[in-house]
Design a protein around this motif. Structure first.
Motif, mmCIF file in Angstrom:
data_model
loop_
_atom_site.group_PDB
_atom_site.id
_atom_site.type_symbol
_atom_site.label_atom_id
_atom_site.label_comp_id
_atom_site.label_asym_id
_atom_site.label_seq_id
_atom_site.Cartn_x
_atom_site.Cartn_y
_atom_site.Cartn_z
ATOM 1 N N SER A 26 -9.178 -12.997 -4.393
ATOM 2 C CA SER A 26 -7.908 -13.769 -4.008
ATOM 3 C C SER A 26 -7.977 -15.003 -3.815
ATOM 4 C CB SER A 26 -7.449 -13.089 -2.596
ATOM 5 O OG SER A 26 -8.472 -13.410 -1.665
ATOM 6 N N TYR A 114 -0.977 -4.145 -8.032
ATOM 7 C CA TYR A 114 -0.078 -3.803 -7.030
ATOM 8 C C TYR A 114 -0.380 -2.676 -6.194
ATOM 9 C CZ TYR A 114 3.024 -6.986 -9.701
ATOM 10 O OH TYR A 114 3.648 -8.119 -9.941
ATOM 11 N N LYS A 175 9.695 -2.622 -7.577
ATOM 12 C CA LYS A 175 9.881 -4.229 -7.380
ATOM 13 C C LYS A 175 11.182 -4.575 -8.064
ATOM 14 C CE LYS A 175 7.518 -8.350 -8.487
ATOM 15 N NZ LYS A 175 8.009 -8.926 -9.655
ATOM 16 N N PRO A 180 9.717 -12.105 -2.822
ATOM 17 C CA PRO A 180 8.779 -11.506 -1.554
ATOM 18 C C PRO A 180 9.385 -10.883 -0.311
ATOM 19 C CG PRO A 180 7.889 -13.214 -2.877
ATOM 20 C CD PRO A 180 9.270 -13.131 -3.101
ATOM 21 N N LEU A 184 6.648 -6.492 -1.536
ATOM 22 C CA LEU A 184 5.189 -7.238 -1.635
ATOM 23 C C LEU A 184 4.503 -5.949 -2.244
ATOM 24 C CD1 LEU A 184 4.685 -9.316 1.576
ATOM 25 C CD2 LEU A 184 4.800 -10.111 -0.895
ATOM 26 N N PRO A 185 3.257 -6.125 -2.934
ATOM 27 C CA PRO A 185 2.620 -5.114 -3.250
ATOM 28 C C PRO A 185 2.085 -4.124 -2.157
ATOM 29 C CG PRO A 185 1.600 -7.157 -4.137
ATOM 30 C CD PRO A 185 2.688 -7.449 -3.298
ATOM 31 N N PRO A 188 -2.098 -3.710 0.771
ATOM 32 C CA PRO A 188 -2.262 -4.899 1.541
ATOM 33 C C PRO A 188 -3.291 -5.684 0.816
ATOM 34 C CG PRO A 188 -1.896 -3.086 3.137
ATOM 35 C CD PRO A 188 -2.089 -2.413 1.709
ATOM 36 N N TYR A 190 -4.022 -6.675 -2.023
ATOM 37 C CA TYR A 190 -3.493 -7.768 -3.154
ATOM 38 C C TYR A 190 -2.445 -8.762 -2.815
ATOM 39 C CZ TYR A 190 -6.495 -4.487 -5.945
ATOM 40 O OH TYR A 190 -7.449 -3.785 -6.317
ATOM 41 N N ARG A 191 -2.002 -8.519 -1.642
ATOM 42 C CA ARG A 191 -0.797 -9.445 -1.361
ATOM 43 C C ARG A 191 -0.997 -10.788 -1.276
ATOM 44 N NH1 ARG A 191 1.950 -5.479 3.602
ATOM 45 N NH2 ARG A 191 2.504 -3.699 1.960
ATOM 46 N N CYS A 192 -2.205 -11.169 -0.803
ATOM 47 C CA CYS A 192 -2.750 -12.697 -1.009
ATOM 48 C C CYS A 192 -2.610 -13.047 -2.388
ATOM 49 C CB CYS A 192 -4.185 -12.682 -0.179
ATOM 50 S SG CYS A 192 -4.859 -14.513 -0.503
ATOM 51 N N ALA A 195 0.542 -13.702 -3.623
ATOM 52 C CA ALA A 195 1.213 -14.810 -2.697
ATOM 53 C C ALA A 195 1.114 -16.012 -3.981
ATOM 54 C CB ALA A 195 0.998 -14.780 -1.272
ATOM 55 N N ALA A 220 1.768 -13.327 4.137
ATOM 56 C CA ALA A 220 0.539 -12.715 3.354
ATOM 57 C C ALA A 220 -0.717 -13.564 3.010
ATOM 58 C CB ALA A 220 1.336 -12.615 1.651
#
Length: 225
Positions: A26, A114, A175, A180, A184-185, A188, A190-192, A195, A220
């Motif tokens: 990330s 995701y 999705k 967002p 969001l994916p 968790p 992968y959310r950064c 974003a 995120a």
């Protein structure tokens, strides 16, 4: 009309690099915060008439034919359609159809960005893997793309550098055209990454995000290293 992103984006495709906690490959939190400071924020998304993705008889075809090779961006006019360009990049050990000049992908493995789940891709069962627009086309239309020239919309729809990624089919169906604040994916970790990608596209194309999206992406960002 696209503008340069003012922060480093070397992490865009690195999902297998050094990890920090549960966040693989990330961007740094400071990078996402820099993007949050650059992006234009509007109160809400309002529907703009005229969005028609289809290109059949009587349809608007407002972003051009799906996965066309006729666009000015990376991968454009190289003899391979956009979908195959993305599959070749994102799949682990892709296998190509004999005689296609390493263009038509017939199989491979996807580490879904995701869900974190490994998905097997076979061309005969293509719905297992979709190509997703991180910043959805319908949202882009509502938030500014309706006023763009046709060539820029076609470039946006086929932007393999910033806006397109191979994902698991069900995740893409879930999705839809949500932004967002609504989606969001589910993984968790992968959310950064998501974003950073979403904001990079928004800044590059001068597309706004809603106030609710800004809050969701700021949250995120707290998971970023």
């Amino acid at each position: 009309m696209a503008v340069a992103v003012a922060v480093a984006v070397s992490w865009l495709w690195d999902r297998t690099g050094p990890e920090s906690g549960t966040v693989p490959g990330s961007p740094a939190r400071t990078e996402v915060h820099a993007l949050l400071a650059q992006v234009t924020v509007m109160e809400e998304r309002r529907k703009v008439p005229g969005y028609q993705r289809g290109c059949g008889p009587g349809e608007g075809c407002v972003f051009g034919s799906a996965w066309t090779d006729d666009h000015p961006g990376a991968g454009g006019r190289d003899g391979c359609d956009t979908r195959n360009n993305v599959l070749a990049r994102d799949l682990v050990s892709p296998i190509f159809r004999v005689g296609s000049n390493d263009c038509v992908v017939t199989s491979g493995l996807l580490d879904d960005p995701y869900t974190g789940v490994r998905v097997e891709f076979r061309r005969s069962e293509a719905d297992a893997v979709h190509i997703d627009h991180i910043y959805p086309l319908a949202a882009a239309w509502d938030l500014g793309a309706a006023a763009w020239p046709t060539e820029l919309r076609r470039q946006f729809a086929n932007d393999i550098t910033y806006n397109l990624v191979a994902v698991g089919g069900q995740a893409n169906l879930d999705k839809r055209d949500h932004t967002p604040a609504e989606w969001l994916p589910p993984a968790p970790g992968y959310r950064c990454w998501f974003a950073g990608r979403y904001l990079t596209v928004a800044v590059r194309y001068s597309l706004p995000i809603t106030a609710a999206d800004h809050r969701a992406l700021a949250t995120a960002a707290e998971s970023c290293p």
